[in-house]
Enzyme design. Structure first.
Site, short mmCIF file in Angstrom:
data_model
loop_
_atom_site.label_atom_id
_atom_site.label_comp_id
_atom_site.label_asym_id
_atom_site.label_seq_id
_atom_site.Cartn_x
_atom_site.Cartn_y
_atom_site.Cartn_z
N ASP A 71 40.85 -22.11 4.88
CA ASP A 71 41.21 -20.92 4.55
C ASP A 71 42.11 -19.90 5.32
OD1 ASP A 71 39.07 -21.16 2.82
OD2 ASP A 71 37.61 -19.95 3.88
N GLY A 126 31.89 -22.52 7.90
CA GLY A 126 31.50 -22.81 6.55
C GLY A 126 29.83 -23.25 6.50
N TRP A 166 37.57 -16.06 -4.85
CA TRP A 166 37.23 -14.80 -3.98
C TRP A 166 35.99 -14.31 -4.65
CZ3 TRP A 166 38.09 -14.59 0.84
CH2 TRP A 166 37.72 -13.41 1.77
N GLU A 224 22.24 9.36 30.29
CA GLU A 224 21.37 10.55 31.02
C GLU A 224 22.82 11.39 31.72
OE1 GLU A 224 21.01 7.04 30.72
OE2 GLU A 224 19.17 6.51 32.07
N CYS A 236 21.12 6.64 37.58
CA CYS A 236 20.74 7.66 36.79
C CYS A 236 19.56 8.49 37.30
CB CYS A 236 20.63 7.45 35.48
SG CYS A 236 22.18 7.00 34.68
N LEU A 271 28.48 -25.39 9.39
CA LEU A 271 28.29 -24.77 10.43
C LEU A 271 27.04 -23.72 10.33
CD1 LEU A 271 28.93 -24.30 13.41
CD2 LEU A 271 30.55 -22.26 12.39
N GLU A 296 30.34 -16.97 10.35
CA GLU A 296 30.91 -16.79 8.80
C GLU A 296 31.06 -18.21 8.12
OE1 GLU A 296 33.72 -13.84 8.06
OE2 GLU A 296 32.72 -12.24 9.42
N HIS A 314 26.62 6.70 31.57
CA HIS A 314 25.47 6.46 30.90
C HIS A 314 25.07 7.50 30.45
CE1 HIS A 314 24.35 2.70 33.85
NE2 HIS A 314 25.45 2.82 33.34
C1 AOF Z 1 24.60 1.59 30.22
N1 AOF Z 1 24.60 2.86 29.46
O1 AOF Z 1 23.37 4.66 29.13
C2 AOF Z 1 22.39 3.05 30.38
C3 AOF Z 1 22.49 1.72 31.11
O2 AOF Z 1 27.42 -1.74 33.74
P1 AOF Z 1 26.74 -0.65 34.39
O3 AOF Z 1 27.07 -0.17 35.98
O4 AOF Z 1 27.34 0.74 33.58
O5 AOF Z 1 25.25 -0.80 34.32
C4 AOF Z 1 24.83 -1.20 33.02
C5 AOF Z 1 23.36 -1.32 33.29
O6 AOF Z 1 22.70 0.06 33.21
C6 AOF Z 1 22.83 -1.89 31.82
O7 AOF Z 1 22.60 -3.02 31.80
C7 AOF Z 1 21.23 -1.10 31.75
O8 AOF Z 1 20.48 -2.01 32.52
C8 AOF Z 1 21.52 0.35 32.83
N2 AOF Z 1 21.35 1.32 31.64
N3 AOF Z 1 23.45 1.19 30.98
O9 AOF Z 1 25.68 1.16 30.05
C9 AOF Z 1 23.46 3.70 29.59
N4 AOF Z 1 21.34 3.94 30.60
ZN ZN Z 2 22.27 4.89 34.15
#
Ligand code: AOF
Ligand code: ZN
Length: 313
Positions: free
Chosen positions: A207, A267, A177, A57, A91, A270, A265, A55
């Site tokens: 397409d 057509g 196009w 932090e 974190c 949709l 995207e 993450h």
């Molecule tokens: C992130 N990146 O910088 C922060 C997150 O799948 P995990 O274990 O990595 O946890 C994901 C969750 O952690 C995410 O849904 C969010 O709630 C929290 N914070 N997640 O991937 C980050 N700070």
């Molecule tokens: Zn975290």
């Protein structure tokens, strides 16, 4: 404690750092982090670079020398620090361990695994909190993440190309196009930013699109074809072939596969079905200077649509 102008400036910095992960963190959020000393001087930074990796932090805090002076004081982050054991330990625990005195945050985390527990841990450790700094900007940046959790469906972007006089295709059956090379590159960049790309069966038959982001470097979205009548037999093996009767069902089928966002995207049929369902969050129009003088009219949003289309020339 009210945010100072330095707080706001550094939260802008977090959002900028966070945006560097666009397309690579899904279905997890985009998060950036800045650590400063007591005077507001930056000691280190980090962002969430890839799904399943550290993450933001953790990246910022692990870059700090634990014995360096001046010591870290304030940690800025655009999402509530997590409190759960997931891919990595919480974190919030690391923030406490490293002696951070104050946390400035942008958005509360709606993830039920966190949802307030991150802040509770920090407060219990005597850390001062300033929350909701640049909240609207943070929600916009992580609009896919918030929509997926709060509305329990993927974030939906409708996209089409149209002529200056509002047609998607000329009356003649020969393929035509409309978009310029730079509009094509932009379109392919958009593809890298979403988890899936959706088309209808008529578009597939007419397409035979590849649905790859080949004109832009980045992750490929999952190609999905909605084929309500079961007309298609020869789709590439890795494509998702859906027969769901309604748009709401289609979005639920994507959600069950953990697909956080989808770019539709075409057509025309949709796109019309999405517009009628009201289940869309953004509309992007690639407008060409060409006049077609007739043909297949581009979709029209209802007058009371909450979404303002964005037009790209
Ligand atoms: C992130 N990146 O910088 C922060 C997150 O799948 P995990 O274990 O990595 O946890 C994901 C969750 O952690 C995410 O849904 C969010 O709630 C929290 N914070 N997640 O991937 C980050 N700070
Ligand atoms: Zn975290």
């Amino acid at each position: 404690m009210q945010p100072s102008s330095t707080d706001i400036q550094l939260m802008h910095r977090c959002l900028r750092l966070a945006a560097s992960g666009l397309g690579r963190t899904r279905p997890n959020p985009l998060v950036g982090c800045v650590v400063t000393d007591a005077r507001g001087h930056i000691l280190s930074e980090g962002f969430h670079q890839e799904y399943g990796h550290n993450h933001a932090e953790r990246n910022a805090l692990l870059r700090l020398n634990p014995t360096a002076t001046p010591p870290p004081h304030t940690l800025y982050v655009n999402l509530e620090p997590c409190s759960h054991y997931g891919h990595t330990p919480p974190c919030a625990d690391l923030i406490i361990e490293r002696g951070i005195r104050r946390v400035v945050c942008c958005n509360d985390d709606p993830n039920p695994l966190v949802a307030g527990r991150g802040f509770a841990k920090l407060e219990a450790a005597g850390i001062s909190l300033t929350r909701h700094v640049l909240e609207a900007e943070g929600r916009t940046l992580n609009r896919r993440f918030f929509t997926f959790i709060e509305r329990q469906r993927p974030y939906v972007i409708l996209k089409w190309a149209e002529s200056a006089d509002g047609y998607m295709a000329p009356a003649s059956p020969t393929p035509y196009w409309l978009s310029s090379p730079s509009q094509n590159r932009l379109n392919h960049r958009w593809r890298t930013e979403e988890a899936a790309i959706l088309i209808g069966s008529a578009t597939y038959l007419a397409d035979r699109p590849q649905l790859t982001p080949r004109h832009f470097l980045g992750p490929a979205p999952l190609p999905v074809v909605l084929d309500r009548r079961g007309r298609l037999a020869d789709l590439p093996a890795h494509w998702l072939h859906l027969h769901t009767p309604t748009i709401a069902d289609t979005l639920q089928a994507l959600r069950q596969r953990n697909i956080q966002s989808v770019i539709v995207e075409g057509g025309r049929q949709l796109l019309d079905a999405f517009i009628a369902s009201g289940l869309y969050d953004e509309v992007r129009i690639l407008r060409s200077p060409t006049l077609l003088g007739g043909g297949l009219p581009a979709p029209i949003l209802p007058r009371d649509s909450l979404v303002q289309p964005l037009i790209f020339h």
